[in-house]
Design a protein around this motif. Structure first.
Motif, PDB file in Angstrom:
ATOM      1  N   GLU A 174       0.830  -1.202   0.000  1.00 29.10           N
ATOM      2  CA  GLU A 174       0.000   0.000   0.000  1.00 29.10           C
ATOM      3  C   GLU A 174       0.869   1.257   0.000  1.00 29.10           C
ATOM      4  OE1 GLU A 174      -3.692   2.067  -0.012  1.00 29.10           O
ATOM      5  OE2 GLU A 174      -3.035   0.042  -0.550  1.00 29.10           O
ATOM      6  N   LEU A 175       2.019   1.176   0.663  1.00 29.13           N
ATOM      7  CA  LEU A 175       2.944   2.310   0.694  1.00 29.13           C
ATOM      8  C   LEU A 175       3.445   2.650  -0.706  1.00 29.13           C
ATOM      9  CD1 LEU A 175       4.664   4.402   2.189  1.00 29.13           C
ATOM     10  CD2 LEU A 175       6.357   2.597   2.595  1.00 29.13           C
ATOM     11  N   GLU A 176       3.789   1.627  -1.468  1.00 31.59           N
ATOM     12  CA  GLU A 176       4.279   1.857  -2.829  1.00 31.59           C
ATOM     13  C   GLU A 176       3.186   2.462  -3.710  1.00 31.59           C
ATOM     14  OE1 GLU A 176       7.363   1.712  -3.896  1.00 31.59           O
ATOM     15  OE2 GLU A 176       7.857   1.254  -1.805  1.00 31.59           O
ATOM     16  N   ARG A 177       1.960   1.979  -3.539  1.00 31.34           N
ATOM     17  CA  ARG A 177       0.857   2.536  -4.318  1.00 31.34           C
ATOM     18  C   ARG A 177       0.645   4.005  -3.963  1.00 31.34           C
ATOM     19  NH1 ARG A 177      -3.927   4.309  -4.143  1.00 31.34           N
ATOM     20  NH2 ARG A 177      -3.975   4.135  -1.864  1.00 31.34           N
ATOM     21  N   CYS A 178       0.696   4.307  -2.660  1.00 29.50           N
ATOM     22  CA  CYS A 178       0.511   5.687  -2.209  1.00 29.50           C
ATOM     23  C   CYS A 178       1.619   6.591  -2.738  1.00 29.50           C
ATOM     24  CB  CYS A 178       0.473   5.743  -0.682  1.00 29.50           C
ATOM     25  SG  CYS A 178      -1.017   5.039   0.062  1.00 29.50           S
ATOM     26  N   ARG A 179       2.848   6.080  -2.728  1.00 27.09           N
ATOM     27  CA  ARG A 179       3.965   6.882  -3.243  1.00 27.09           C
ATOM     28  C   ARG A 179       3.763   7.224  -4.709  1.00 27.09           C
ATOM     29  NH1 ARG A 179       9.005   3.575  -0.461  1.00 27.09           N
ATOM     30  NH2 ARG A 179       9.134   4.820   1.463  1.00 27.09           N
ATOM     31  N   SER A 180       3.232   6.282  -5.470  1.00 27.83           N
ATOM     32  CA  SER A 180       2.994   6.520  -6.887  1.00 27.83           C
ATOM     33  C   SER A 180       1.946   7.609  -7.087  1.00 27.83           C
ATOM     34  CB  SER A 180       2.536   5.217  -7.567  1.00 27.83           C
ATOM     35  OG  SER A 180       2.205   5.433  -8.913  1.00 27.83           O
ATOM     36  N   VAL A 181       0.859   7.556  -6.293  1.00 31.99           N
ATOM     37  CA  VAL A 181      -0.186   8.568  -6.389  1.00 31.99           C
ATOM     38  C   VAL A 181       0.349   9.928  -5.959  1.00 31.99           C
ATOM     39  CG1 VAL A 181      -2.460   9.279  -5.553  1.00 31.99           C
ATOM     40  CG2 VAL A 181      -1.999   6.865  -6.007  1.00 31.99           C
ATOM     41  N   ILE A 182       1.126   9.938  -4.880  1.00 32.45           N
ATOM     42  CA  ILE A 182       1.698  11.191  -4.372  1.00 32.45           C
ATOM     43  C   ILE A 182       2.595  11.832  -5.421  1.00 32.45           C
ATOM     44  CG2 ILE A 182       3.342  12.140  -2.702  1.00 32.45           C
ATOM     45  CD1 ILE A 182       2.175  10.120  -0.674  1.00 32.45           C
ATOM     46  N   GLN A 183       3.417  11.026  -6.078  1.00 36.06           N
ATOM     47  CA  GLN A 183       4.312  11.565  -7.097  1.00 36.06           C
ATOM     48  C   GLN A 183       3.520  12.163  -8.255  1.00 36.06           C
ATOM     49  OE1 GLN A 183       7.742  11.731  -6.707  1.00 36.06           O
ATOM     50  NE2 GLN A 183       7.470  13.144  -8.414  1.00 36.06           N
ATOM     51  N   SER A 184       2.418  11.532  -8.614  1.00 40.88           N
ATOM     52  CA  SER A 184       1.569  12.061  -9.686  1.00 40.88           C
ATOM     53  C   SER A 184       0.981  13.420  -9.292  1.00 40.88           C
ATOM     54  CB  SER A 184       0.436  11.085 -10.000  1.00 40.88           C
ATOM     55  OG  SER A 184       0.931   9.857 -10.472  1.00 40.88           O
ATOM     56  N   ILE A 185       0.509  13.522  -8.035  1.00 38.85           N
ATOM     57  CA  ILE A 185      -0.043  14.787  -7.551  1.00 38.85           C
ATOM     58  C   ILE A 185       1.043  15.853  -7.519  1.00 38.85           C
ATOM     59  CG2 ILE A 185      -1.102  15.949  -5.587  1.00 38.85           C
ATOM     60  CD1 ILE A 185      -2.449  13.328  -4.860  1.00 38.85           C
ATOM     61  N   LYS A 186       2.238  15.455  -7.079  1.00 39.91           N
ATOM     62  CA  LYS A 186       3.348  16.410  -6.986  1.00 39.91           C
ATOM     63  C   LYS A 186       3.754  16.905  -8.368  1.00 39.91           C
ATOM     64  CE  LYS A 186       7.621  16.976  -4.345  1.00 39.91           C
ATOM     65  NZ  LYS A 186       8.577  16.288  -3.436  1.00 39.91           N
ATOM     66  N   ASP A 187       3.838  15.993  -9.336  1.00 42.17           N
ATOM     67  CA  ASP A 187       4.186  16.379 -10.712  1.00 42.17           C
ATOM     68  C   ASP A 187       3.143  17.333 -11.286  1.00 42.17           C
ATOM     69  OD1 ASP A 187       6.404  14.767 -10.548  1.00 42.17           O
ATOM     70  OD2 ASP A 187       5.479  13.069 -11.613  1.00 42.17           O
ATOM     71  N   CYS A 188       1.883  17.048 -11.024  1.00 43.33           N
ATOM     72  CA  CYS A 188       0.801  17.902 -11.518  1.00 43.33           C
ATOM     73  C   CYS A 188       0.874  19.280 -10.862  1.00 43.33           C
ATOM     74  CB  CYS A 188      -0.543  17.244 -11.252  1.00 43.33           C
ATOM     75  SG  CYS A 188      -1.962  18.141 -11.910  1.00 43.33           S
ATOM     76  N   SER A 189       1.184  19.315  -9.559  1.00 45.49           N
ATOM     77  CA  SER A 189       1.301  20.588  -8.848  1.00 45.49           C
ATOM     78  C   SER A 189       2.447  21.418  -9.410  1.00 45.49           C
ATOM     79  CB  SER A 189       1.514  20.345  -7.350  1.00 45.49           C
ATOM     80  OG  SER A 189       0.425  19.652  -6.784  1.00 45.49           O
ATOM     81  N   MET A 190       3.555  20.765  -9.726  1.00 50.12           N
ATOM     82  CA  MET A 190       4.695  21.467 -10.318  1.00 50.12           C
ATOM     83  C   MET A 190       4.325  22.034 -11.681  1.00 50.12           C
ATOM     84  SD  MET A 190       7.468  21.816  -8.578  1.00 50.12           S
ATOM     85  CE  MET A 190       8.650  22.083  -9.909  1.00 50.12           C
ATOM     86  N   GLU A 191       3.591  21.253 -12.441  1.00 49.80           N
ATOM     87  CA  GLU A 191       3.211  21.678 -13.780  1.00 49.80           C
ATOM     88  C   GLU A 191       2.330  22.923 -13.751  1.00 49.80           C
ATOM     89  OE1 GLU A 191       0.711  19.920 -17.637  1.00 49.80           O
ATOM     90  OE2 GLU A 191       1.402  18.563 -16.041  1.00 49.80           O
ATOM     91  N   HIS A 192       1.500  23.038 -12.709  1.00 50.49           N
ATOM     92  CA  HIS A 192       0.575  24.169 -12.630  1.00 50.49           C
ATOM     93  C   HIS A 192       1.081  25.284 -11.722  1.00 50.49           C
ATOM     94  CE1 HIS A 192      -2.095  21.011 -14.209  1.00 50.49           C
ATOM     95  NE2 HIS A 192      -2.814  22.003 -14.710  1.00 50.49           N
TER      96      HIS A 192
END
Length: 244
Positions: A203-221
């Motif tokens: 579950e930790l690995e899945r959460c890290r993947s989602v977090i990275q996606s949110i972080k990348d999107c935040s950087m983009e915007h």
């Protein structure tokens, strides 16, 4: 509004004893119960109330129809929509039944006295925006009298804000509530509990993947260097236990 009233500290189904005929035979868990003026202790039980939601704050009747796009939503999104709807419905119908059966208690619920009182006794968490907003509400609702006799006395409010400060404070509080709502939505999307814990390594690995996606999107915007720096070095869901 000023008469002493006994209030159960955390009234819930777990506190109600019933017999085999489903008759209520007792209420337990009275430790930490309080006796306060009605205007300070009247409220909606935690399991029913939905304070913080702008629609529920109005105490108006809620929409009970699912959105037209409901069937096209993912399972998680459907659960979120249903949860929001149920919380608003419970909040409204508890308030409506109180208005019908106990109108004086409903009047007390509608005032901000009780919410401000409980806010004042909460532990300090360094949130100056919410504190200033609560103080501005005190000024707006002054005099916060317990009875008609007290209303005739001229007592100056100890809190002072100009109209411009009141408007600024209200806007800052609105923006903060929006950010907190976004934070909660991100936490729900990631799948962590209130303390940002997960159940196991998978579950930790899945959460890290989602977090990275949110972080990348935040950087983009992010439109400014300050926003980019905040995302890179102060992201709320960074794993601070992870080895560098």
């Amino acid at each position: 509004m000023s008469r002493p009233t006994l209030r159960h500290p955390e009234f819930s189904p777990n506190s109600i004893l019933v017999n085999t005929s489903s008759d209520v035979v007792g209420i337990i868990d009275w430790q930490h119960a309080v006796i306060l003026p009605l205007c300070l202790c009247a409220g909606i039980p935690h399991h029913f109330q939905n304070w913080g939601d702008p629609l529920s704050e109005t105490l108006s009747k809620r929409e009970v129809k699912l959105p037209e796009s409901f069937d096209q939503l993912s399972h998680e999104e459907q659960e979120t929509v249903q949860e929001t709807m149920w919380r608003r419905i419970f909040h409204f119908y508890y308030s409506a039944l109180t208005m019908k059966s106990l109108p004086d208690r409903f009047d007390a619920i509608r005032t901000e006295n009780a919410k401000l009182f409980h806010h004042a006794q909460a532990p300090w968490e360094g949130d100056s925006v919410s504190l200033k907003y609560a103080m501005s509400r005190v000024l707006k609702n002054w005099p916060m009298s317990l009875d008609e006799e007290a209303q005739t006395r001229s007592v100056e409010c100890p809190v002072h804000f100009c109209e411009e400060e009141m408007q600024k404070c209200s806007e800052e509080h609105r923006q903060e509530q929006e950010k907190l709502q976004e934070l909660n939505e991100m936490r729900d999307l990631i799948g962590t509990d209130a303390l940002d814990w997960v159940s196991d390594e998978d579950e930790l690995e899945r959460c890290r993947s989602v977090i990275q996606s949110i972080k990348d999107c935040s950087m983009e915007h992010s439109s400014t260097e300050m926003e980019k720096t905040s995302v890179l070095f102060h992201f709320a869901f960074d794993d601070h236990e992870e080895n560098p």
